[in-house]
Scaffold this active site. Sequence first.
Site, mmCIF file in Angstrom:
data_model
loop_
_atom_site.group_PDB
_atom_site.id
_atom_site.type_symbol
_atom_site.label_atom_id
_atom_site.label_comp_id
_atom_site.label_asym_id
_atom_site.label_seq_id
_atom_site.Cartn_x
_atom_site.Cartn_y
_atom_site.Cartn_z
ATOM 1 N N TYR A 1 -23.327 -7.668 -10.512
ATOM 2 C CA TYR A 1 -24.749 -7.425 -10.786
ATOM 3 C C TYR A 1 -25.546 -8.703 -11.024
ATOM 4 O O TYR A 1 -26.769 -8.656 -11.181
ATOM 5 C CB TYR A 1 -24.899 -6.532 -12.023
ATOM 6 C CG TYR A 1 -24.246 -5.192 -11.878
ATOM 7 C CD1 TYR A 1 -24.741 -4.243 -10.987
ATOM 8 C CD2 TYR A 1 -23.116 -4.863 -12.621
ATOM 9 C CE1 TYR A 1 -24.125 -3.008 -10.839
ATOM 10 C CE2 TYR A 1 -22.500 -3.630 -12.483
ATOM 11 C CZ TYR A 1 -23.016 -2.716 -11.593
ATOM 12 O OH TYR A 1 -22.410 -1.488 -11.449
ATOM 13 N N TYR B 1 -24.124 -1.380 -20.315
ATOM 14 C CA TYR B 1 -24.872 -1.197 -19.074
ATOM 15 C C TYR B 1 -26.305 -0.849 -19.433
ATOM 16 O O TYR B 1 -26.625 -0.480 -20.574
ATOM 17 C CB TYR B 1 -24.207 -0.148 -18.185
ATOM 18 C CG TYR B 1 -22.958 -0.704 -17.540
ATOM 19 C CD1 TYR B 1 -23.048 -1.485 -16.391
ATOM 20 C CD2 TYR B 1 -21.713 -0.493 -18.107
ATOM 21 C CE1 TYR B 1 -21.920 -2.035 -15.816
ATOM 22 C CE2 TYR B 1 -20.571 -1.042 -17.536
ATOM 23 C CZ TYR B 1 -20.687 -1.813 -16.393
ATOM 24 O OH TYR B 1 -19.570 -2.367 -15.832
ATOM 25 N N ASN C 1 -34.267 3.048 -17.226
ATOM 26 C CA ASN C 1 -33.252 3.575 -18.146
ATOM 27 C C ASN C 1 -32.976 2.664 -19.330
ATOM 28 O O ASN C 1 -32.653 3.126 -20.418
ATOM 29 C CB ASN C 1 -31.969 3.893 -17.394
ATOM 30 C CG ASN C 1 -32.133 5.106 -16.512
ATOM 31 O OD1 ASN C 1 -32.920 5.997 -16.800
ATOM 32 N ND2 ASN C 1 -31.400 5.143 -15.414
ATOM 33 N N HIS D 1 -32.108 -5.691 -10.985
ATOM 34 C CA HIS D 1 -32.021 -5.158 -12.355
ATOM 35 C C HIS D 1 -31.669 -6.244 -13.368
ATOM 36 O O HIS D 1 -31.859 -6.059 -14.556
ATOM 37 C CB HIS D 1 -30.974 -4.044 -12.398
ATOM 38 C CG HIS D 1 -31.423 -2.771 -13.042
ATOM 39 N ND1 HIS D 1 -32.717 -2.474 -13.390
ATOM 40 C CD2 HIS D 1 -30.695 -1.679 -13.398
ATOM 41 C CE1 HIS D 1 -32.773 -1.276 -13.923
ATOM 42 N NE2 HIS D 1 -31.566 -0.767 -13.947
#
Length: 176
Positions: free
Chosen positions: A15, A58, A106, A20
Amino acid sequence: MVKLLVFLGNPGKVYARTRHNVGWMVAEHRHPQARWSEKFHGLVSSDNSTKLLKPSTYMNESGRSVRACMDFYGYAIDEILVVHDDLELPFGTLRLQKGGGLGGHNGLKSIRAHIQSDQFFRLRIGIGRPQHGSVASFVLERFTPDEEISLPLVIDLAEKMLTDAYSSLPVTNTLV
């Protein structure tokens, strides 16, 4: 006064350079010599009187880390500034604000749920919206080659806005 800077991202090399993780990219650029220690379900460091936090949960569990850090240091909601990616802003647009809609993010939803408020300061870094395909896949993709060229300028602007944040909120800047 901002006492806690929270940089949102996802753990793991897979990631590292995704949309993100632009919050973590800002942390690494702004604080390249920071000594990060594991605490509060994240990585913590200091910059003078400001604590720095990169939740290592996360994205959808970021609030656990923020809440734990807030509780330990006794920070109020208006002493927190969260740096995060934002689908609702075009790539290269940055907005510094207090509160506002969460746009389906989120990480922000998790923070709101854990601290029971959305009235924290935010540095929203525009990553744009996908023209087709799923949003979930889009935020976990790397930037396009053209965006990669501009990304260092976007991160520089984010750093400048964070430096200026202590004297002027809210602010909007567009780089590209």
